[in-house]
Enzyme design. Structure first.
Site, short mmCIF file in Angstrom:
data_model
loop_
_atom_site.label_atom_id
_atom_site.label_comp_id
_atom_site.label_asym_id
_atom_site.label_seq_id
_atom_site.Cartn_x
_atom_site.Cartn_y
_atom_site.Cartn_z
N ALA A 39 18.98 82.40 50.08
CA ALA A 39 17.88 82.78 50.62
C ALA A 39 17.27 81.54 51.52
O ALA A 39 16.80 80.71 50.81
CB ALA A 39 16.59 83.37 49.73
N ASN A 46 14.68 79.53 43.54
CA ASN A 46 14.84 80.66 44.42
C ASN A 46 15.85 81.45 43.63
O ASN A 46 15.68 81.90 42.88
CB ASN A 46 14.86 80.40 45.98
CG ASN A 46 16.01 79.45 46.18
OD1 ASN A 46 15.94 78.20 46.06
ND2 ASN A 46 17.19 79.81 47.25
N ASP A 47 16.85 81.85 44.62
CA ASP A 47 17.87 83.12 44.30
C ASP A 47 18.35 82.93 43.02
O ASP A 47 18.89 82.01 42.48
CB ASP A 47 19.04 83.06 45.25
CG ASP A 47 18.58 82.85 46.61
OD1 ASP A 47 17.48 83.03 47.02
OD2 ASP A 47 19.46 83.05 47.58
N PRO A 48 18.64 84.15 42.11
CA PRO A 48 19.43 84.33 41.16
C PRO A 48 20.89 84.23 41.55
O PRO A 48 21.12 84.64 42.74
CB PRO A 48 19.30 85.63 40.82
CG PRO A 48 18.64 86.56 41.87
CD PRO A 48 17.85 85.48 42.55
N THR A 66 23.84 79.87 47.07
CA THR A 66 24.12 80.94 46.14
C THR A 66 25.33 81.64 46.17
O THR A 66 26.11 81.30 47.02
CB THR A 66 23.09 82.38 46.96
OG1 THR A 66 21.77 81.74 47.11
CG2 THR A 66 23.06 83.34 45.95
#
EC number: 3.2.1.153
Length: 595
Positions: free
Chosen positions: A2, A73-75, A134
């Site tokens: 993201a 932020n992102d998993p 990610t």
């Protein structure tokens, strides 16, 4: 990955925090949005080891997943392996702002309490020196987990890289080794954009026995889930067509692809045989939200075919209608379910984040499955979160007439889990539904707020309310009648959530169909965790995550929760249950765990 440029504002004023500490150095580069195709912002080099001020705890959550400090932020690559849940996530070791991204790593046995470990991946090779972005984890035959992730080189070109656990006998898989042949995938095909090629999915095995994987990308100027094949998960070949593409946008972030069975909340493992009658979901992160389609995976064409092709992506279904992005799901073999969670960003300001010393959290893990009619995904918090419930209170047989406000007492209004059923005695008074509202439910929630009476509704909850109601958040329903069905609008209205003027305070909303002639009850579950509020309407048909920053959080015991009805029709509450939520142990160690 993201991209923070989609959300952050320029850091213009850093306030007293910087004045009292130091003036940070700012950098500008393409990953911070300076490539001409993205909004420009500044990425701050934050203090290396500050002790966050005491006020940082005012908004910090008690049972949501977040690191002890700094930006997340992102998993990335959640998995269950050898009795342990792993949560990897995008993390900045150096401060509470976007930049210097590595893979944070935490482990758990119950999805509630987490041990923080050292980062699994750091920026130390030419193919990921600009960031370990990610990715996903796939468990290969023989119980061999493998990470595939996006890395950025010194010129911000993106490519896919692989890493293996150094010691699979280590229950926590603390150390990971990057493959010698990284990057294993480059965007070197005609029509591909080298800075829009990221976020590989979990792999799955096709009928030919070959591995497949999708990567978010831009192909000839439009968005695509690019499809790749491999015999060994190390050497990949691009398929001559994408898994799916759409010409209405130019990039899909964080694609996710998984199988679901209609009306069955059991999860399906994509690397195993998929049963007859299964559908597939294709999720993408676009327009600052997570959207999805339901369809079938055509094995002959090796492509995803949606059940309904909707050109206007404003009408695409959403995983969550609030502050929720870059979600990632995984198959939990421990309890035979699919679990999803996403990143919920801060909606204050970057200067606030510097003052707090932290930014970002992950939503509560949710079980996700396909509704019985096969039209939409349903979600519900994992059952493990209920282990934090204490001090239960119950009310039955309440009647809420127009203008009624019923206070839910004896629970901690800062940390609570509230489940309430609303029953409609009559549906004759429902207002007419306008299909154009589907294009912008947020606008309709803002125009028809909780104080505006309707035929049926608004009714719901008022949470985090101050004594005089000058601060409060409303989560509620309105019921409408169309030609053939009833439509329920669920709203989470933040416009009066805080007296502060410098916050994002929208009125989130989403519609869902409901057969009120067969079932007169509409359920609402809301989990309140200080600055994070997650609400689930209609049994998980609409989910809304909200971030709120009320001043009342500074006054212990001064916030209130109410059930209310402002509609003309009387609403019954056959069952209302509420609990105080205990604090979970989430990455509480100072520094990295030494266990």
């Amino acid at each position: 990955m993201a991209q923070a440029w989609a959300f952050l504002l320029p850091l213009l004023v850093l306030g007293s925090y910087v004045t009292s500490l130091f003036f940070p150095t700012y950098i500008s580069n393409p990953l911070c949005g300076g490539d001409g195709g993205r909004s420009f912002h500044l990425c701050a080099q934050a203090p290396k080891d500050p002790d966050p001020p005491a006020v940082s705890t005012m908004y910090k959550t008690a049972f949501h997943f977040q690191p002890a400090k700094n930006w997340m932020n992102d998993p990335s690559g959640p998995m269950y392996f050898n009795g342990i849940y792993h949560e990897f996530y995008q993390y900045n070791l150096n401060g509470p702002i976007f930049g210097d991204i590595v893979w944070g790593h935490s482990v758990s046995t119950d999805l509630v309490n987490w041990i923080g470990l050292e980062p699994a991946l750091v920026r130390d090779t030419p193919s990921d020196i600009d960031g370990c972005w990610t990715g996903s984890v796939t468990i290969l035959p023989g119980g061999k987990p493998i990470i595939i992730y996006t890395g950025g080189d010194i010129d911000q070109n993106q490519a896919q890289n692989i890493a293996f656990p150094k010691n699979r006998s280590d229950p926590y898989l603390r150390e990971w080794i990057k493959a010698d042949n990284n990057p294993v995938l480059r965007p070197d095909e005609p029509g591909m954009n080298s800075i829009e090629f990221r976020d590989p999915t979990t792999g799955w095995i096709g009928p030919d026995g070959l591995w497949r994987m999708a990567v978010g990308g831009e192909l000839n100027g439009y968005s695509a889930a690019l499809l790749y094949k491999s015999e060994d998960f190390l050497n990949w070949t691009k398929v001559d067509h994408p898994l799916y593409s759409h010409n209405g946008s130019n990039m899909w972030e964080c694609p996710d692809f998984f199988a679901v069975l209609p009306g069955n909340n059991a999860g399906l493992d994509l690397s195993a045989a998929i049963p007859q009658g299964a559908k597939h979901a294709l999720k993408m992160s676009v327009d600052s939200v997570d959207k999805y389609m339901i369809g079938v995976y055509d094995l002959q064409r090796d492509a995803f075919v949606p059940d309904n092709v909707v050109d206007d992506r404003r009408l695409w279904l959403r995983i969550d209608y609030g502050t929720f992005y870059a979600s990632k799901s995984f198959f939990d073999s421990n309890k035979n379910r699919r679990i999803i969670w996403g990143w919920s960003r801060e909606t204050d300001s970057p200067s606030d984040d510097l003052a707090k010393g932290w930014a970002g959290l992950h939503t509560i893990p949710r079980t996700i499955w396909l509704a019985g009619d096969g039209k939409q995904l349903l979600q519900w918090p994992v059952e493990e979160i209920e282990s934090l419930r204490t001090n239960e209170i119950n009310h039955q047989g309440l009647e809420l007439n127009k203008g009624d406000l019923f206070e839910i007492k004896e629970v901690d209004a800062f940390q609570a889990d509230v489940e309430i059923d609303f029953e409609l005695a009559s549906i004759d008074d429902a207002d007419r539904f306008d299909p154009s509202w589907l294009l912008d439910p947020e606008k309709h929630c803002g125009e028809a707020g909780a104080s505006v009476p309707g035929g049926i509704g608004p009714f719901g909850l008022v949470i985090l309310a101050s004594d005089n109601m000058d601060e409060h958040t409303e989560v509620y329903f309105r019921v409408y009648k169309s030609e053939e069905k009833y439509m329920v609008l669920m709203c989470s209205d933040l416009r009066r959530s805080s007296l502060r003027p410098d916050l994002e305070k929208p009125a989130y909303g989403g519609f869902f169909e409901f057969d009120l002639e067969k079932e007169r009850k509409i359920s609402l579950r809301t989990l309140i965790d200080r600055s994070a509020v997650e609400s689930f309407g209609g049994g998980g048909r609409v989910c809304i995550t909200s971030r709120v920053y009320p001043a009342v959080l500074a006054d212990v015991g001064r916030a209130h929760i109410y059930a209310f009805n402002n509609g003309s029709a009387t609403v019954s509450v056959p069952q209302l249950s509420a609990w105080t939520m205990r604090k979970a142990q989430v990455n509480v160690e100072k520094g990295w765990s030494a266990i």
